[in-house]
Design an enzyme around this catalytic site. Structure first.
Site, PDB file in Angstrom:
ATOM      1  N   ASP A  88       0.861  -1.063   0.040  1.00  0.00           N
ATOM      2  CA  ASP A  88       0.019  -0.059   0.117  1.00  0.00           C
ATOM      3  C   ASP A  88       1.080   1.200  -0.184  1.00  0.00           C
ATOM      4  O   ASP A  88       2.122   1.133   0.319  1.00  0.00           O
ATOM      5  CB  ASP A  88      -0.732  -0.049   1.220  1.00  0.00           C
ATOM      6  CG  ASP A  88      -1.739   1.534   1.436  1.00  0.00           C
ATOM      7  OD1 ASP A  88      -2.122   1.678   0.430  1.00  0.00           O
ATOM      8  OD2 ASP A  88      -1.938   1.559   2.552  1.00  0.00           O
ATOM      9  N   ASP A  90      -0.295   4.893   1.238  1.00  0.00           N
ATOM     10  CA  ASP A  90      -0.333   5.827   2.456  1.00  0.00           C
ATOM     11  C   ASP A  90      -0.144   4.976   3.933  1.00  0.00           C
ATOM     12  O   ASP A  90      -0.949   4.364   3.916  1.00  0.00           O
ATOM     13  CB  ASP A  90      -1.578   6.636   2.208  1.00  0.00           C
ATOM     14  CG  ASP A  90      -1.727   7.611   0.948  1.00  0.00           C
ATOM     15  OD1 ASP A  90      -0.899   8.431   1.130  1.00  0.00           O
ATOM     16  OD2 ASP A  90      -2.622   7.410   0.179  1.00  0.00           O
ATOM     17  N   GLU A  97      -0.322  10.174   4.988  1.00  0.00           N
ATOM     18  CA  GLU A  97      -1.306  10.062   4.401  1.00  0.00           C
ATOM     19  C   GLU A  97      -1.500  11.353   3.507  1.00  0.00           C
ATOM     20  O   GLU A  97      -1.322  12.416   3.655  1.00  0.00           O
ATOM     21  CB  GLU A  97      -2.634  10.087   5.208  1.00  0.00           C
ATOM     22  CG  GLU A  97      -2.963   8.935   5.904  1.00  0.00           C
ATOM     23  CD  GLU A  97      -3.423   7.807   5.119  1.00  0.00           C
ATOM     24  OE1 GLU A  97      -4.040   7.900   4.148  1.00  0.00           O
ATOM     25  OE2 GLU A  97      -3.137   6.558   5.719  1.00  0.00           O
ATOM     26  N   ARG A 133     -13.368  12.979  -0.331  1.00  0.00           N
ATOM     27  CA  ARG A 133     -12.060  13.555   0.022  1.00  0.00           C
ATOM     28  C   ARG A 133     -11.428  14.293  -1.062  1.00  0.00           C
ATOM     29  O   ARG A 133     -10.574  15.312  -1.201  1.00  0.00           O
ATOM     30  CB  ARG A 133     -10.870  12.895   0.680  1.00  0.00           C
ATOM     31  CG  ARG A 133     -11.347  12.226   2.124  1.00  0.00           C
ATOM     32  CD  ARG A 133     -10.486  11.415   2.707  1.00  0.00           C
ATOM     33  NE  ARG A 133     -10.996   9.660   1.974  1.00  0.00           N
ATOM     34  CZ  ARG A 133      -9.936   8.903   1.997  1.00  0.00           C
ATOM     35  NH1 ARG A 133      -8.759   8.783   2.786  1.00  0.00           N
ATOM     36  NH2 ARG A 133     -10.227   7.428   1.426  1.00  0.00           N
ATOM     37  N   SER A 176      -2.383   1.442  -4.724  1.00  0.00           N
ATOM     38  CA  SER A 176      -2.937   2.473  -3.605  1.00  0.00           C
ATOM     39  C   SER A 176      -4.303   2.818  -3.980  1.00  0.00           C
ATOM     40  O   SER A 176      -4.679   2.917  -5.234  1.00  0.00           O
ATOM     41  CB  SER A 176      -1.988   3.874  -3.716  1.00  0.00           C
ATOM     42  OG  SER A 176      -2.608   4.826  -2.993  1.00  0.00           O
ATOM     43  N   GLY A 177      -4.918   3.056  -2.924  1.00  0.00           N
ATOM     44  CA  GLY A 177      -6.399   3.654  -3.145  1.00  0.00           C
ATOM     45  C   GLY A 177      -6.363   5.146  -3.161  1.00  0.00           C
ATOM     46  O   GLY A 177      -7.420   5.658  -3.049  1.00  0.00           O
ATOM     47  N   LYS A 221      -7.537  -4.121  -5.379  1.00  0.00           N
ATOM     48  CA  LYS A 221      -6.144  -4.460  -4.780  1.00  0.00           C
ATOM     49  C   LYS A 221      -5.880  -5.771  -4.660  1.00  0.00           C
ATOM     50  O   LYS A 221      -4.728  -6.545  -5.222  1.00  0.00           O
ATOM     51  CB  LYS A 221      -6.074  -4.039  -3.132  1.00  0.00           C
ATOM     52  CG  LYS A 221      -5.626  -2.459  -3.226  1.00  0.00           C
ATOM     53  CD  LYS A 221      -5.307  -2.171  -1.890  1.00  0.00           C
ATOM     54  CE  LYS A 221      -5.040  -0.656  -1.833  1.00  0.00           C
ATOM     55  NZ  LYS A 221      -4.393  -0.054  -0.637  1.00  0.00           N
ATOM     56  N   ASP A 244      -2.060  -0.646   5.704  1.00  0.00           N
ATOM     57  CA  ASP A 244      -2.488  -0.360   7.180  1.00  0.00           C
ATOM     58  C   ASP A 244      -3.871  -0.221   7.382  1.00  0.00           C
ATOM     59  O   ASP A 244      -4.475  -0.158   8.567  1.00  0.00           O
ATOM     60  CB  ASP A 244      -2.118   1.054   7.588  1.00  0.00           C
ATOM     61  CG  ASP A 244      -2.537   2.077   6.547  1.00  0.00           C
ATOM     62  OD1 ASP A 244      -3.034   3.121   7.351  1.00  0.00           O
ATOM     63  OD2 ASP A 244      -2.450   2.078   5.468  1.00  0.00           O
TER      64      ASP A 244
END
Length: 300
Positions: A88, A90, A97, A133, A176-177, A221, A244
């Protein structure tokens, strides 16, 4: 004949060395043999038998050793070294982040940090949280992304993890998301073979607040993990993943060695193997690499 399991202990040398007392306690818990040093004062392997009914669980082992700030990872001895690595971004590859840092610079830090925490703890749909976001960035210059890139540090040991595994034939990917604007820049810094993230729309140097294409979330993912293993010609058991947040749980659960890295509480409840005190070198020690085999960083 070697024992079928191994308990790896790793200490963060920035906070002290791995003590003999911690090693002795761990050996008693798992009925282990004499420790094999992987890195003096930092990491050891303790060969041990298959856990019997009523034996201490990994959670119990971690709790018992927590006063020593030692990470304890239990694995089968066979097949420890993995052929595929997915990390991942972040709070895993980066020590922070990206979206939260962006929000601080737009005056929406508290709001976005709350959304991030809810999403990473699995309290909010990931796609919805990401769009919420992202929209606050509308009208901001692309240079804002550069600012964040230069204030975020890479996690301790991530270069060593990627480069050592690549040198031993592994396929490596940063998935990554978050935004692929960042993965495209973080991947070469670490040496990842490939990278994937969400496509942030930028027009004439200005962020529109919109995402292009489908959302890369938890299921995607895992799909990337399955594809990478198939392309590498190995089973999922031959992979290691690390992350995480709640959106990492599917790929962490599916991998042969999924490691929750300084993870959110709900992730730690779900994923058995964890690194809570140390840096990314712990992922190499968990695979049985000695310090002498690690490329970059400290050798002993």
């Amino acid at each position: 004949m070697s024992l079928p399991y191994v308990l790896t202990l790793v200490a963060n040398r920035k906070h002290g060395t791995l003590s003999n007392e911690a090693i002795d306690i761990a050996r008693n818990l798992v009925k282990g043999e004499a420790p094999v040093t992987l890195s003096e004062g930092e990491a050891v392997d303790i060969p041990c038998p298959t856990p019997e009914a009523g034996a201490p669980t990994p959670e119990t082992i971690r709790a018992t050793l927590s006063p020593f700030k030692v990470d304890a990872i239990l694995n089968k001895n066979r097949g420890r070294r993995k052929a595929v690595l997915i990390s991942d971004m972040d709070s895993t590859t980066f020590a922070g982040e990206t979206l939260d840092e962006l929000a601080k610079r737009t005056g929406t830090g508290d709001k976005i940090a709350d959304i991030t925490n809810r999403a990473m703890n699995g309290e909010m749909d990931f796609a919805t949280s990401l769009r919420e976001r992202t929209i606050v960035l509308a009208g901001q210059p692309e240079s804002l992304l550069d600012e964040v890139l230069h204030v975020l540090d890479l996690s301790d040991g991530v270069r060593e993890l990627v480069q050592t595994m690549k040198a031993n034939g592994a396929r490596t990917a940063l998935i990554s998301g978050g935004f692929d604007w960042f993965t495209a820049r973080a991947a070469p810094l670490c040496g990842f073979d490939e990278h994937y993230g969400n496509d942030l729309e930028i027009k004439n140097g200005v962020i529109t607040g919109q995402l292009l294409g489908p959302i890369l979330g938890p299921d995607e993912k895992k799909t990337h993990l399955e594809r990478l293993c198939a392309e590498r010609g190995v089973k999922l058991q031959a992979s290691i993943t690390t992350g995480d947040g709640a959106n990492d749980i599917p790929m962490l659960s599916a991998a042969g060695m999924g490691i929750a890295y300084h993870a959110k509480p709900n992730v730690r409840k779900t994923i058995e193997r964890q690194v809570n005190f140390c840096g990314m070198r712990a992922h190499l020690f968990a695979q049985g690499y000695p310090a002498s085999a690690i490329i970059g960083g400290e050798k002993n």
